[in-house]
Design a protein around this motif. Structure first.
Motif, mmCIF file in Angstrom:
data_model
loop_
_atom_site.group_PDB
_atom_site.id
_atom_site.type_symbol
_atom_site.label_atom_id
_atom_site.label_comp_id
_atom_site.label_asym_id
_atom_site.label_seq_id
_atom_site.Cartn_x
_atom_site.Cartn_y
_atom_site.Cartn_z
ATOM 1 N N ALA A 1 0.825 -1.205 0.000
ATOM 2 C CA ALA A 1 0.000 0.000 0.000
ATOM 3 C C ALA A 1 0.859 1.256 0.000
ATOM 4 O O ALA A 1 0.538 2.250 -0.667
ATOM 5 C CB ALA A 1 -0.933 -0.014 1.212
ATOM 6 N N SER A 2 1.953 1.229 0.737
ATOM 7 C CA SER A 2 2.846 2.387 0.765
ATOM 8 C C SER A 2 3.468 2.647 -0.595
ATOM 9 O O SER A 2 3.632 3.800 -1.017
ATOM 10 C CB SER A 2 3.943 2.180 1.811
ATOM 11 O OG SER A 2 3.400 2.176 3.116
ATOM 12 N N THR A 3 3.816 1.580 -1.304
ATOM 13 C CA THR A 3 4.344 1.734 -2.657
ATOM 14 C C THR A 3 3.314 2.424 -3.546
ATOM 15 O O THR A 3 3.642 3.352 -4.300
ATOM 16 C CB THR A 3 4.714 0.367 -3.250
ATOM 17 O OG1 THR A 3 5.676 -0.271 -2.409
ATOM 18 C CG2 THR A 3 5.280 0.515 -4.659
ATOM 19 N N ALA A 4 2.059 1.978 -3.447
ATOM 20 C CA ALA A 4 1.005 2.597 -4.252
ATOM 21 C C ALA A 4 0.831 4.071 -3.893
ATOM 22 O O ALA A 4 0.648 4.920 -4.771
ATOM 23 C CB ALA A 4 -0.305 1.839 -4.056
ATOM 24 N N ARG A 5 0.906 4.376 -2.605
ATOM 25 C CA ARG A 5 0.736 5.775 -2.189
ATOM 26 C C ARG A 5 1.900 6.645 -2.703
ATOM 27 O O ARG A 5 1.683 7.799 -3.093
ATOM 28 C CB ARG A 5 0.628 5.857 -0.673
ATOM 29 C CG ARG A 5 -0.713 5.357 -0.140
ATOM 30 C CD ARG A 5 -0.801 5.508 1.364
ATOM 31 N NE ARG A 5 -0.925 6.905 1.762
ATOM 32 C CZ ARG A 5 -1.967 7.413 2.409
ATOM 33 N NH1 ARG A 5 -3.016 6.633 2.707
ATOM 34 N NH2 ARG A 5 -1.981 8.671 2.757
ATOM 35 N N LEU A 6 3.125 6.100 -2.689
ATOM 36 C CA LEU A 6 4.256 6.842 -3.231
ATOM 37 C C LEU A 6 4.061 7.146 -4.715
ATOM 38 O O LEU A 6 4.535 8.168 -5.218
ATOM 39 C CB LEU A 6 5.552 6.053 -3.025
ATOM 40 C CG LEU A 6 6.095 6.025 -1.597
ATOM 41 C CD1 LEU A 6 7.264 5.049 -1.511
ATOM 42 C CD2 LEU A 6 6.539 7.420 -1.154
ATOM 43 N N LEU A 7 3.339 6.257 -5.380
ATOM 44 C CA LEU A 7 3.032 6.462 -6.795
ATOM 45 C C LEU A 7 1.796 7.333 -6.987
ATOM 46 O O LEU A 7 1.345 7.526 -8.114
ATOM 47 C CB LEU A 7 2.811 5.102 -7.480
ATOM 48 C CG LEU A 7 4.017 4.162 -7.512
ATOM 49 C CD1 LEU A 7 3.610 2.779 -8.002
ATOM 50 C CD2 LEU A 7 5.122 4.743 -8.380
ATOM 51 N N ARG A 8 1.249 7.833 -5.872
ATOM 52 C CA ARG A 8 0.067 8.686 -5.852
ATOM 53 C C ARG A 8 -1.150 7.968 -6.434
ATOM 54 O O ARG A 8 -1.933 8.526 -7.200
ATOM 55 C CB ARG A 8 0.327 9.994 -6.604
ATOM 56 C CG ARG A 8 1.485 10.798 -6.010
ATOM 57 C CD ARG A 8 1.603 12.159 -6.620
ATOM 58 N NE ARG A 8 0.461 12.993 -6.253
ATOM 59 C CZ ARG A 8 0.052 14.044 -6.976
ATOM 60 N NH1 ARG A 8 0.671 14.349 -8.097
ATOM 61 N NH2 ARG A 8 -0.965 14.766 -6.574
ATOM 62 N N LYS A 9 -1.282 6.709 -6.031
ATOM 63 C CA LYS A 9 -2.430 5.924 -6.419
ATOM 64 C C LYS A 9 -3.395 5.805 -5.238
ATOM 65 O O LYS A 9 -2.972 5.775 -4.076
ATOM 66 C CB LYS A 9 -2.011 4.512 -6.855
ATOM 67 C CG LYS A 9 -0.904 4.477 -7.909
ATOM 68 C CD LYS A 9 -1.323 5.145 -9.206
ATOM 69 C CE LYS A 9 -0.225 5.016 -10.262
ATOM 70 N NZ LYS A 9 -0.582 5.686 -11.535
#
Length: 401
Positions: free
Chosen positions: A111-119
């Motif tokens: 989830a953190s990876t997705a948030r870093l990608l602004r998803k």
């Protein structure tokens, strides 16, 4: 940042077990995906390959991408977190919202990876007593880390009110936690015409006049198959012509570390049925579950624990009166006791409910009509899909804002 999209919202469903593998929530997502697309989302799936499935394929019009996944190997959760995160990076231009299914240790990193990608990130919780927040934070180590992982989601979808209540009691922001039931395709799962029902029963070798009771689910302890067979001893004494049909896998692959225990449970329940000379038919895994529901007079689910019990609403949509166990409050989410079925706890209560319906055609017919109405009004997959897309949009805006 304002939303300037001129294309459908692109959703990536992440679940490690997906068809052709058998897993209840995965089957629900597989059936829901076309409705999500009809509701305005573009859907792809990220799942595991279990060392033998194709890395990329299209299943029923949905693109499926698989990462290496070997749940029997050491540190498989760490490997899953890394591989899933790398897959998100590679596909960052192909999705707007990540929909994670079920809580496990890799969730926070993915989830953190997705948030870093602004998803946008949507986390779906599916099983009370396993991945509900109270259980996660009270039974496992490092609760602060797990609370952080839960906080990575912009929206948390709970498939039952008890799951949502657990999340709120655990201190998660109520405005981020929503209840969306599972859905059913009411066109596929529908009451059969009388001639159609007779034809289905004849094709399955059932006498047109003998009562048929069906249960759907893997032959495992959690599904309460042993409890149901105990109940069936009493049913058969009172309705000797009745047949119980168990639809669901009774053979397990080596993918699951618990395969020996699963196989032993199947051996025991089959031995019990044989020793008591019960009229029980083990149908195994079936792709056309609706045909078994359409052939039956009563549906029963004696499960000890369910996230939602999608098979219940499939049975209701087919116009079947249902007998279900309480399942920590899940039974009452789908079955209105005394209106479209019965909620019964324990072998004798289950047996009494089944026999009452088999002995009372008028009561069963009234329940059948109410069952179909409740499926149409509360659980139609088209309405459920629209709710999903609404919360995907909210997560997308939260990520961009």
């Amino acid at each position: 940042m304002p939303d300037t999209r001129v294309r459908p919202l692109r959703v990536l469903l992440h679940i490690l077990e997906y068809p052709p593998l058998f897993a209840g929530h995965a089957i629900h997502l597989h059936r829901l995906a076309p409705a999500l697309q009809a509701a305005g989302a573009s859907v792809e799936v990220l799942t595991g390959d279990f060392g033998r499935l194709a890395r990329h394929e299209i299943i029923d019009g949905i693109r499926v991408h698989r990462i290496p996944h070997h749940p029997k190997r050491r540190y498989w959760e760490h490997r899953s977190a890394l591989r899933s995160s790398l897959a998100l990076l590679r596909r960052r231009k192909r999705f707007d919202v990540l929909h994670l299914n079920g809580f496990s240790d890799p969730v926070g990193i993915i989830a953190s990876t997705a948030r870093l990608l602004r998803k946008g990130v949507v986390l779906q919780l599916v099983l009370l007593g396993t991945d509900d927040p109270e259980t996660i934070l009270s039974r496992y180590r490092f609760p602060a880390l797990r609370r952080w992982a839960l906080s990575r989601a912009h929206r948390i979808i709970c498939i039952s009110p008890p799951l949502r209540e657990s999340a709120v009691r655990a201190g998660l922001p109520p405005d981020r936690v929503v209840f969306v039931p599972q859905g059913v395709d009411t066109d596929r799962f529908r009451p059969p015409r009388p001639d159609e029902r007779a034809s289905i029963r004849a094709g399955m070798g059932f006498d047109p006049h003998d009562p048929v009771v069906v249960s759907v689910g893997a032959i495992i302890a959690r599904k309460g198959i042993d409890v149901l067979l105990e109940a069936w001893v009493s049913v058969q004494e009172r309705v000797p012509a009745a047949t119980l049909v168990l639809v669901g896998p009774d053979q397990f692959s080596g993918d699951d570390p618990d395969t020996p225990a699963l196989d032993e449970f199947v051996r025991k329940v089959k031995a019990f049925a044989s020793s008591r000379r019960l009229r029980v038919h083990f149908a195994g895994r079936q792709e056309q579950v609706e045909r078994y529901l359409q052939a039956a007079d009563v549906f029963v689910l004696a499960s000890r624990q369910e996230g939602f019990g999608a098979v219940i609403i499939e049975a209701l949509a087919c116009g079947l009166p249902a007998v279900v166990t309480p399942m920590d409050g899940i039974g009452a989410v789908t079955v209105q006791h005394g209106q479209n079925g019965f909620i019964a706890d324990g072998p004798e209560a289950i047996a009494d409910a089944i026999v009452r319906l088999l002995h009372s055609p008028a009561l069963a017919a009234g329940f059948a009509q109410a069952a179909r109405r409740s499926a149409e009004l509360q659980f139609d997959s088209r309405n459920v899909a629209r709710s999903y897309v609404h919360f995907y949009e909210e997560a997308f805006r939260a990520a961009r804002g």
